[in-house]
Design an enzyme around this catalytic site. Structure first.
Site, short mmCIF file in Angstrom:
data_model
loop_
_atom_site.label_atom_id
_atom_site.label_comp_id
_atom_site.label_asym_id
_atom_site.label_seq_id
_atom_site.Cartn_x
_atom_site.Cartn_y
_atom_site.Cartn_z
N THR A 16 15.01 12.66 -4.20
CA THR A 16 14.41 12.29 -2.91
C THR A 16 13.09 12.99 -2.64
OG1 THR A 16 15.63 14.04 -1.76
CG2 THR A 16 16.69 11.88 -1.93
N GLU A 41 27.42 -16.22 29.00
CA GLU A 41 28.06 -17.36 29.69
C GLU A 41 27.32 -17.72 30.97
OE1 GLU A 41 31.53 -14.70 28.20
OE2 GLU A 41 29.38 -14.51 28.64
N GLY A 94 18.11 15.08 5.27
CA GLY A 94 18.04 15.64 3.93
C GLY A 94 19.38 15.65 3.22
N ALA A 129 16.04 7.26 0.63
CA ALA A 129 15.16 6.68 -0.37
C ALA A 129 15.13 7.61 -1.57
CB ALA A 129 13.75 6.51 0.20
N ASP A 132 8.51 17.40 7.71
CA ASP A 132 7.79 16.12 7.69
C ASP A 132 7.14 15.75 9.02
OD1 ASP A 132 8.69 15.90 5.09
OD2 ASP A 132 10.39 14.64 5.61
N TRP A 151 4.61 8.82 -1.16
CA TRP A 151 5.80 8.06 -0.74
C TRP A 151 6.59 7.71 -1.99
CZ3 TRP A 151 6.92 7.76 4.27
CH2 TRP A 151 5.91 7.90 5.20
N LEU A 183 10.31 9.35 14.21
CA LEU A 183 11.68 8.85 14.39
C LEU A 183 11.75 7.70 15.39
CD1 LEU A 183 13.75 12.19 14.50
CD2 LEU A 183 13.34 10.70 12.53
N GLU A 240 18.85 9.59 9.10
CA GLU A 240 17.79 9.79 8.11
C GLU A 240 17.60 11.29 7.98
OE1 GLU A 240 14.10 7.74 8.24
OE2 GLU A 240 14.96 5.87 9.01
N SER A 249 7.28 14.14 -0.92
CA SER A 249 8.08 12.92 -1.03
C SER A 249 7.33 11.68 -0.53
CB SER A 249 9.38 13.07 -0.22
OG SER A 249 9.09 13.24 1.16
#
Length: 381
Positions: free
Chosen positions: A168, A59, A315, A161, A207, A177, A211, A313, A175
Protein backbone atom coordinates in the site's frame (compact mmCIF):
# COMPACT_ATOMS: atom_id res chain seq x y z
CA UNK A 1 -49.19 -11.78 4.74
CA UNK A 2 -49.81 -13.78 1.64
CA UNK A 3 -47.38 -16.18 0.04
CA UNK A 4 -48.53 -14.78 -3.26
CA UNK A 5 -47.83 -16.10 -6.70
CA UNK A 6 -46.57 -12.95 -8.34
CA UNK A 7 -47.26 -12.32 -12.03
CA UNK A 8 -44.73 -11.19 -14.61
CA UNK A 9 -46.39 -7.78 -14.53
CA UNK A 10 -45.92 -7.62 -10.74
CA UNK A 11 -42.21 -8.25 -11.21
CA UNK A 12 -41.91 -5.55 -13.85
CA UNK A 13 -43.59 -2.93 -11.66
CA UNK A 14 -41.57 -3.86 -8.58
CA UNK A 15 -38.36 -3.79 -10.61
CA UNK A 16 -39.28 -0.26 -11.61
CA UNK A 17 -39.89 0.68 -7.97
CA UNK A 18 -36.43 -0.66 -7.06
CA UNK A 19 -34.80 1.40 -9.80
CA UNK A 20 -36.63 4.53 -8.63
CA UNK A 21 -35.54 3.91 -5.03
CA UNK A 22 -31.89 4.13 -6.13
CA UNK A 23 -32.38 7.81 -6.94
CA UNK A 24 -32.19 8.53 -3.23
CA UNK A 25 -28.98 6.65 -2.54
CA UNK A 26 -26.91 9.83 -2.10
CA UNK A 27 -29.36 11.71 0.11
CA UNK A 28 -31.75 9.58 2.20
CA UNK A 29 -29.49 8.45 5.07
CA UNK A 30 -30.21 7.79 7.89
CA UNK A 31 -33.54 6.85 6.31
CA UNK A 32 -33.77 3.90 3.90
CA UNK A 33 -34.00 4.15 0.12
CA UNK A 34 -37.59 3.48 -0.93
CA UNK A 35 -39.35 3.51 -4.29
CA UNK A 36 -43.07 3.36 -5.08
CA UNK A 37 -45.04 2.73 -8.27
CA UNK A 38 -48.83 3.05 -8.54
CA UNK A 39 -50.56 1.09 -11.29
CA UNK A 40 -54.13 1.30 -12.56
CA UNK A 41 -55.54 -0.79 -15.41
CA UNK A 42 -52.02 -2.09 -16.15
CA UNK A 43 -50.66 1.42 -16.62
CA UNK A 44 -48.19 3.19 -14.36
CA UNK A 45 -49.97 6.33 -13.23
CA UNK A 46 -47.52 7.59 -10.61
CA UNK A 47 -44.02 7.06 -9.25
CA UNK A 48 -42.18 8.38 -6.23
CA UNK A 49 -39.06 7.88 -4.16
CA UNK A 50 -37.85 9.07 -0.79
CA UNK A 51 -35.37 11.90 -1.20
CA UNK A 52 -34.30 12.96 2.28
CA UNK A 53 -35.10 12.49 5.96
CA UNK A 54 -37.85 14.90 6.91
CA UNK A 55 -39.28 15.08 3.39
CA UNK A 56 -42.29 13.03 2.20
CA UNK A 57 -41.80 9.29 1.79
CA UNK A 58 -41.97 7.48 -1.54
CA UNK A 59 -45.65 6.54 -1.16
CA UNK A 60 -46.66 10.12 -0.35
CA UNK A 61 -44.82 11.48 -3.38
CA UNK A 62 -46.48 8.91 -5.65
CA UNK A 63 -49.94 9.52 -4.17
CA UNK A 64 -49.56 13.28 -4.63
CA UNK A 65 -48.98 12.69 -8.33
CA UNK A 66 -51.74 10.09 -8.70
CA UNK A 67 -54.37 12.09 -6.76
CA UNK A 68 -57.86 10.57 -7.19
CA UNK A 69 -56.57 8.05 -9.75
CA UNK A 70 -55.11 6.00 -6.87
CA UNK A 71 -58.62 4.74 -6.03
CA UNK A 72 -58.72 0.94 -6.58
CA UNK A 73 -55.14 1.00 -7.91
CA UNK A 74 -52.24 -1.29 -7.00
CA UNK A 75 -49.26 0.15 -5.15
CA UNK A 76 -45.80 -1.44 -5.46
CA UNK A 77 -43.38 -0.36 -2.74
CA UNK A 78 -39.89 -1.62 -1.96
CA UNK A 79 -40.25 -1.40 1.83
CA UNK A 80 -43.24 -1.86 4.12
CA UNK A 81 -45.15 1.44 4.46
CA UNK A 82 -44.42 3.09 7.79
CA UNK A 83 -47.02 2.95 10.55
CA UNK A 84 -45.72 5.51 13.05
CA UNK A 85 -45.60 9.26 13.36
CA UNK A 86 -41.95 10.27 12.97
CA UNK A 87 -40.73 13.22 10.94
CA UNK A 88 -43.71 12.54 8.64
CA UNK A 89 -47.18 10.93 9.09
CA UNK A 90 -47.70 7.18 8.51
CA UNK A 91 -47.68 6.10 4.86
CA UNK A 92 -49.90 3.10 5.61
CA UNK A 93 -52.72 5.43 6.64
CA UNK A 94 -52.21 7.57 3.54
CA UNK A 95 -52.61 4.51 1.32
CA UNK A 96 -55.84 3.50 3.06
CA UNK A 97 -57.25 7.02 2.70
CA UNK A 98 -56.35 7.04 -0.99
CA UNK A 99 -58.44 3.89 -1.49
CA UNK A 100 -55.85 1.66 -3.10
CA UNK A 101 -57.06 -1.89 -3.66
CA UNK A 102 -53.80 -3.81 -3.38
CA UNK A 103 -50.31 -3.18 -2.00
CA UNK A 104 -47.33 -5.29 -3.07
CA UNK A 105 -44.37 -4.98 -0.69
CA UNK A 106 -40.86 -6.22 -1.40
CA UNK A 107 -39.81 -6.64 2.23
CA UNK A 108 -40.95 -6.08 5.81
CA UNK A 109 -39.40 -3.04 7.47
CA UNK A 110 -36.69 -4.15 9.97
CA UNK A 111 -37.34 -1.01 12.03
CA UNK A 112 -38.99 -2.28 15.24
CA UNK A 113 -41.26 0.78 15.16
CA UNK A 114 -42.82 -0.64 11.97
CA UNK A 115 -41.98 -4.38 11.56
CA UNK A 116 -45.41 -5.61 10.37
CA UNK A 117 -47.55 -2.83 11.83
CA UNK A 118 -47.86 -1.07 8.47
CA UNK A 119 -49.01 -4.31 6.87
CA UNK A 120 -51.65 -4.82 9.58
CA UNK A 121 -53.02 -1.30 9.07
CA UNK A 122 -53.48 -2.02 5.38
CA UNK A 123 -55.05 -5.44 5.94
CA UNK A 124 -57.43 -4.14 8.60
CA UNK A 125 -58.61 -1.57 6.07
CA UNK A 126 -59.52 -4.38 3.67
CA UNK A 127 -56.57 -3.86 1.34
CA UNK A 128 -55.01 -6.93 -0.29
CA UNK A 129 -51.37 -7.15 0.77
CA UNK A 130 -48.69 -9.34 -0.82
CA UNK A 131 -45.16 -9.44 0.59
CA UNK A 132 -41.82 -10.77 -0.62
CA UNK A 133 -41.59 -9.82 -4.30
CA UNK A 134 -37.92 -9.26 -5.29
CA UNK A 135 -36.98 -9.18 -1.62
CA UNK A 136 -33.27 -9.78 -2.18
CA UNK A 137 -33.05 -6.87 -4.60
CA UNK A 138 -34.92 -4.68 -2.12
CA UNK A 139 -32.56 -5.67 0.69
CA UNK A 140 -29.60 -4.64 -1.45
CA UNK A 141 -30.99 -1.10 -1.48
CA UNK A 142 -30.57 -0.71 2.28
CA UNK A 143 -27.95 -3.12 3.59
CA UNK A 144 -26.60 -0.59 6.08
CA UNK A 145 -30.02 0.45 7.36
CA UNK A 146 -31.05 -3.18 7.77
CA UNK A 147 -27.89 -4.08 9.65
CA UNK A 148 -28.25 -1.12 12.00
CA UNK A 149 -31.84 -2.05 12.77
CA UNK A 150 -31.07 -5.73 13.33
CA UNK A 151 -27.67 -5.60 15.08
CA UNK A 152 -27.36 -2.02 16.39
CA UNK A 153 -24.14 -1.62 14.42
CA UNK A 154 -23.44 0.01 11.05
CA UNK A 155 -22.43 -1.92 7.97
CA UNK A 156 -18.66 -1.71 7.57
CA UNK A 157 -16.85 -1.48 4.23
CA UNK A 158 -13.05 -1.43 4.20
CA UNK A 159 -11.50 0.15 1.12
CA UNK A 160 -7.81 -0.24 0.27
CA UNK A 161 -5.56 0.34 -2.73
CA UNK A 162 -2.57 -1.88 -3.37
CA UNK A 163 -0.05 -3.08 -5.90
CA UNK A 164 -0.16 -6.57 -7.40
CA UNK A 165 2.20 -7.73 -4.66
CA UNK A 166 -0.19 -6.46 -1.99
CA UNK A 167 1.64 -3.29 -0.94
CA UNK A 168 0.00 0.00 0.00
CA UNK A 169 3.03 2.31 0.23
CA UNK A 170 6.78 2.28 -0.15
CA UNK A 171 8.86 1.76 2.96
CA UNK A 172 9.28 5.54 3.30
CA UNK A 173 5.49 6.00 3.24
CA UNK A 174 5.17 7.33 -0.32
CA UNK A 175 1.88 6.11 -1.81
CA UNK A 176 0.72 8.79 -4.29
CA UNK A 177 -0.49 7.42 -6.44
CA UNK A 178 -0.72 3.63 -6.49
CA UNK A 179 -3.91 3.59 -8.53
CA UNK A 180 -4.85 5.74 -11.50
CA UNK A 181 -7.30 8.65 -11.76
CA UNK A 182 -10.21 6.46 -12.89
CA UNK A 183 -9.98 4.39 -9.72
CA UNK A 184 -9.92 7.51 -7.56
CA UNK A 185 -13.01 8.79 -9.39
CA UNK A 186 -14.71 5.45 -8.78
CA UNK A 187 -14.04 5.80 -5.04
CA UNK A 188 -16.07 9.03 -4.96
CA UNK A 189 -19.16 7.16 -6.17
CA UNK A 190 -18.93 4.79 -3.20
CA UNK A 191 -17.98 7.49 -0.71
CA UNK A 192 -21.05 9.53 -1.64
CA UNK A 193 -23.32 6.68 -0.52
CA UNK A 194 -21.75 6.34 2.94
CA UNK A 195 -23.00 7.72 6.22
CA UNK A 196 -19.46 8.18 7.51
CA UNK A 197 -15.80 7.79 6.53
CA UNK A 198 -13.43 6.51 9.21
CA UNK A 199 -9.65 6.59 9.40
CA UNK A 200 -6.88 6.64 11.99
CA UNK A 201 -4.81 9.58 13.20
CA UNK A 202 -1.70 8.08 11.59
CA UNK A 203 -3.26 8.40 8.14
CA UNK A 204 -4.39 11.97 8.87
CA UNK A 205 -0.94 13.00 10.12
CA UNK A 206 0.86 11.34 7.20
CA UNK A 207 -1.46 12.26 4.31
CA UNK A 208 -3.57 15.20 5.58
CA UNK A 209 -6.67 13.95 3.70
CA UNK A 210 -9.96 15.81 3.29
CA UNK A 211 -12.06 12.63 3.72
CA UNK A 212 -14.90 14.18 1.75
CA UNK A 213 -16.81 13.60 -1.47
CA UNK A 214 -15.23 15.50 -4.34
CA UNK A 215 -18.20 16.43 -6.48
CA UNK A 216 -16.36 17.09 -9.78
CA UNK A 217 -14.93 13.58 -9.62
CA UNK A 218 -18.27 12.10 -8.51
CA UNK A 219 -19.83 13.54 -11.67
CA UNK A 220 -17.33 11.60 -13.76
CA UNK A 221 -18.01 8.24 -12.10
CA UNK A 222 -19.74 5.55 -14.09
CA UNK A 223 -22.67 5.11 -11.70
CA UNK A 224 -23.57 8.79 -11.35
CA UNK A 225 -26.61 10.09 -13.23
CA UNK A 226 -26.80 13.73 -12.10
CA UNK A 227 -29.18 12.91 -9.24
CA UNK A 228 -27.64 15.60 -7.03
CA UNK A 229 -25.85 18.92 -7.42
CA UNK A 230 -22.71 20.24 -5.78
CA UNK A 231 -24.94 22.10 -3.30
CA UNK A 232 -27.10 19.10 -2.40
CA UNK A 233 -24.36 16.45 -2.09
CA UNK A 234 -24.45 14.99 1.42
CA UNK A 235 -20.96 14.90 2.87
CA UNK A 236 -20.35 11.83 5.07
CA UNK A 237 -19.47 12.33 8.71
CA UNK A 238 -15.65 12.21 9.06
CA UNK A 239 -14.45 10.03 11.94
CA UNK A 240 -10.84 9.92 13.11
CA UNK A 241 -9.59 7.43 15.69
CA UNK A 242 -7.11 9.45 17.73
CA UNK A 243 -6.77 7.38 20.88
CA UNK A 244 -4.16 9.59 22.56
CA UNK A 245 -5.16 12.96 21.09
CA UNK A 246 -2.14 13.31 18.79
CA UNK A 247 -3.77 15.49 16.12
CA UNK A 248 -2.70 19.14 16.07
CA UNK A 249 -6.24 20.23 15.08
CA UNK A 250 -4.70 22.22 12.23
CA UNK A 251 -5.22 19.43 9.69
CA UNK A 252 -7.12 20.05 6.46
CA UNK A 253 -10.26 18.16 7.46
CA UNK A 254 -10.98 20.75 10.18
CA UNK A 255 -11.00 23.55 7.58
CA UNK A 256 -13.85 22.00 5.58
CA UNK A 257 -17.53 22.32 6.46
CA UNK A 258 -19.27 19.23 7.81
CA UNK A 259 -19.29 17.04 10.87
CA UNK A 260 -16.05 15.63 12.29
CA UNK A 261 -15.97 13.11 15.16
CA UNK A 262 -12.73 12.51 17.02
CA UNK A 263 -12.63 9.21 18.90
CA UNK A 264 -10.25 8.97 21.85
CA UNK A 265 -9.66 7.15 25.13
CA UNK A 266 -9.68 10.41 27.10
CA UNK A 267 -11.05 13.92 26.48
CA UNK A 268 -8.84 16.62 25.08
CA UNK A 269 -9.01 20.01 26.73
CA UNK A 270 -8.39 22.28 23.74
CA UNK A 271 -11.45 21.64 21.56
CA UNK A 272 -13.51 24.47 23.04
CA UNK A 273 -10.78 27.03 22.49
CA UNK A 274 -10.34 26.27 18.78
CA UNK A 275 -12.21 27.92 15.90
CA UNK A 276 -13.14 25.31 13.29
CA UNK A 277 -14.94 25.52 9.97
CA UNK A 278 -15.99 21.92 10.61
CA UNK A 279 -18.47 20.95 13.30
CA UNK A 280 -16.09 19.07 15.61
CA UNK A 281 -17.05 16.79 18.49
CA UNK A 282 -15.40 14.01 20.46
CA UNK A 283 -16.51 10.53 21.48
CA UNK A 284 -14.73 8.90 24.40
CA UNK A 285 -14.47 5.13 24.04
CA UNK A 286 -13.26 2.39 26.35
CA UNK A 287 -10.07 0.51 25.50
CA UNK A 288 -9.95 -3.12 24.44
CA UNK A 289 -7.58 -5.83 25.67
CA UNK A 290 -4.82 -4.42 23.46
CA UNK A 291 -5.32 -0.99 25.09
CA UNK A 292 -6.66 0.43 21.85
CA UNK A 293 -10.07 1.91 21.12
CA UNK A 294 -12.72 -0.79 21.49
CA UNK A 295 -14.02 -1.07 17.93
CA UNK A 296 -17.10 -3.09 18.88
CA UNK A 297 -18.13 -0.47 21.39
CA UNK A 298 -17.41 2.28 18.88
CA UNK A 299 -19.65 0.69 16.24
CA UNK A 300 -22.51 0.47 18.73
CA UNK A 301 -21.99 4.13 19.57
CA UNK A 302 -21.98 5.11 15.88
CA UNK A 303 -25.24 3.22 15.34
CA UNK A 304 -26.75 5.41 18.05
CA UNK A 305 -25.64 8.34 15.89
CA UNK A 306 -27.75 6.84 13.05
CA UNK A 307 -24.71 5.80 11.02
CA UNK A 308 -25.92 3.13 8.58
CA UNK A 309 -22.88 2.64 6.35
CA UNK A 310 -19.32 3.10 7.60
CA UNK A 311 -16.54 3.42 5.03
CA UNK A 312 -13.08 2.65 6.43
CA UNK A 313 -10.03 4.10 4.65
CA UNK A 314 -7.16 3.43 7.01
CA UNK A 315 -3.69 1.99 7.32
CA UNK A 316 -2.65 -1.62 7.74
CA UNK A 317 -2.98 -1.71 11.54
CA UNK A 318 -6.50 -0.29 11.83
CA UNK A 319 -7.80 -2.08 8.72
CA UNK A 320 -6.29 -5.31 10.04
CA UNK A 321 -8.02 -4.80 13.41
CA UNK A 322 -11.41 -4.54 11.70
CA UNK A 323 -10.72 -7.78 9.81
CA UNK A 324 -9.25 -9.63 12.80
CA UNK A 325 -12.28 -8.81 14.97
CA UNK A 326 -14.75 -9.93 12.31
CA UNK A 327 -16.26 -6.46 11.85
CA UNK A 328 -15.92 -6.15 8.06
CA UNK A 329 -19.02 -6.72 5.94
CA UNK A 330 -17.49 -5.75 2.60
CA UNK A 331 -13.96 -5.29 1.30
CA UNK A 332 -13.23 -3.16 -1.78
CA UNK A 333 -9.70 -3.43 -3.13
CA UNK A 334 -8.33 -1.36 -5.99
CA UNK A 335 -5.29 -3.20 -7.32
CA UNK A 336 -2.79 -1.52 -9.62
CA UNK A 337 -0.55 -3.36 -12.10
CA UNK A 338 2.59 -2.41 -10.18
CA UNK A 339 5.16 -4.26 -8.11
CA UNK A 340 6.48 -2.34 -5.10
CA UNK A 341 8.91 -4.80 -3.54
CA UNK A 342 9.19 -6.78 -0.32
CA UNK A 343 10.22 -3.77 1.77
CA UNK A 344 7.03 -1.84 0.92
CA UNK A 345 4.18 -1.64 3.42
CA UNK A 346 1.67 -4.47 3.68
CA UNK A 347 -2.03 -4.31 2.89
CA UNK A 348 -3.29 -5.25 6.37
CA UNK A 349 -1.58 -6.33 9.58
CA UNK A 350 -3.06 -9.60 10.81
CA UNK A 351 -1.95 -12.27 13.30
CA UNK A 352 0.64 -14.84 12.28
CA UNK A 353 -1.76 -17.67 11.49
CA UNK A 354 -0.44 -21.20 11.80
CA UNK A 355 -3.36 -23.01 10.13
CA UNK A 356 -5.17 -22.29 6.88
CA UNK A 357 -8.46 -22.83 8.72
CA UNK A 358 -7.73 -19.66 10.72
CA UNK A 359 -7.09 -17.25 7.85
CA UNK A 360 -9.60 -14.55 6.90
CA UNK A 361 -11.85 -16.03 4.23
CA UNK A 362 -13.62 -13.73 1.77
CA UNK A 363 -16.14 -14.42 -0.97
CA UNK A 364 -15.51 -12.57 -4.21
CA UNK A 365 -18.62 -10.68 -5.33
CA UNK A 366 -17.47 -8.60 -8.27
CA UNK A 367 -14.41 -7.89 -10.41
CA UNK A 368 -14.14 -4.91 -12.75
CA UNK A 369 -11.43 -3.12 -14.70
CA UNK A 370 -11.37 0.56 -13.73
CA UNK A 371 -9.01 2.42 -16.02
CA UNK A 372 -5.71 0.56 -15.74
CA UNK A 373 -6.59 -0.95 -12.35
CA UNK A 374 -8.76 -3.77 -11.04
CA UNK A 375 -11.59 -3.31 -8.52
CA UNK A 376 -12.40 -6.38 -6.45
CA UNK A 377 -15.42 -6.44 -4.15
CA UNK A 378 -15.60 -9.21 -1.56
CA UNK A 379 -17.72 -9.97 1.46
CA UNK A 380 -16.70 -11.62 4.71
CA UNK A 381 -17.84 -15.23 5.05
Amino acid sequence: MNAAHFSDADKIYMSRAIEIAKKGRFTTAPNPNVGCVIVSNNIIIAEGFHQKAGLPHAEINALAFAQNNALNATCYVTLEPCSHYGRTPPCALALTKAGVKRVVIAMVDPNPQVAGRGIRILQEAGIEVDVGLLENEARDLNRGFIKRMQTHKPRVTVKLAASLDGKTALRNGDSKWITGPQARIDVQYYRAQQSAILTGCGTVIADDPSLNVRYPELQQSAGFANEITAKTVRQPVRIVLDAHNKLSLNEKLFTLAGRVILVALSPRTDLQSKQFTADVEQIICAEDEARRIDLNMLLTRLAEEEINDLWVEAGAILSGAFFDQGLVDEFILYQAPKLMGDQARNLVNLPDYSKMDDVVQLTLQDVAIIGHDIRLISKRD
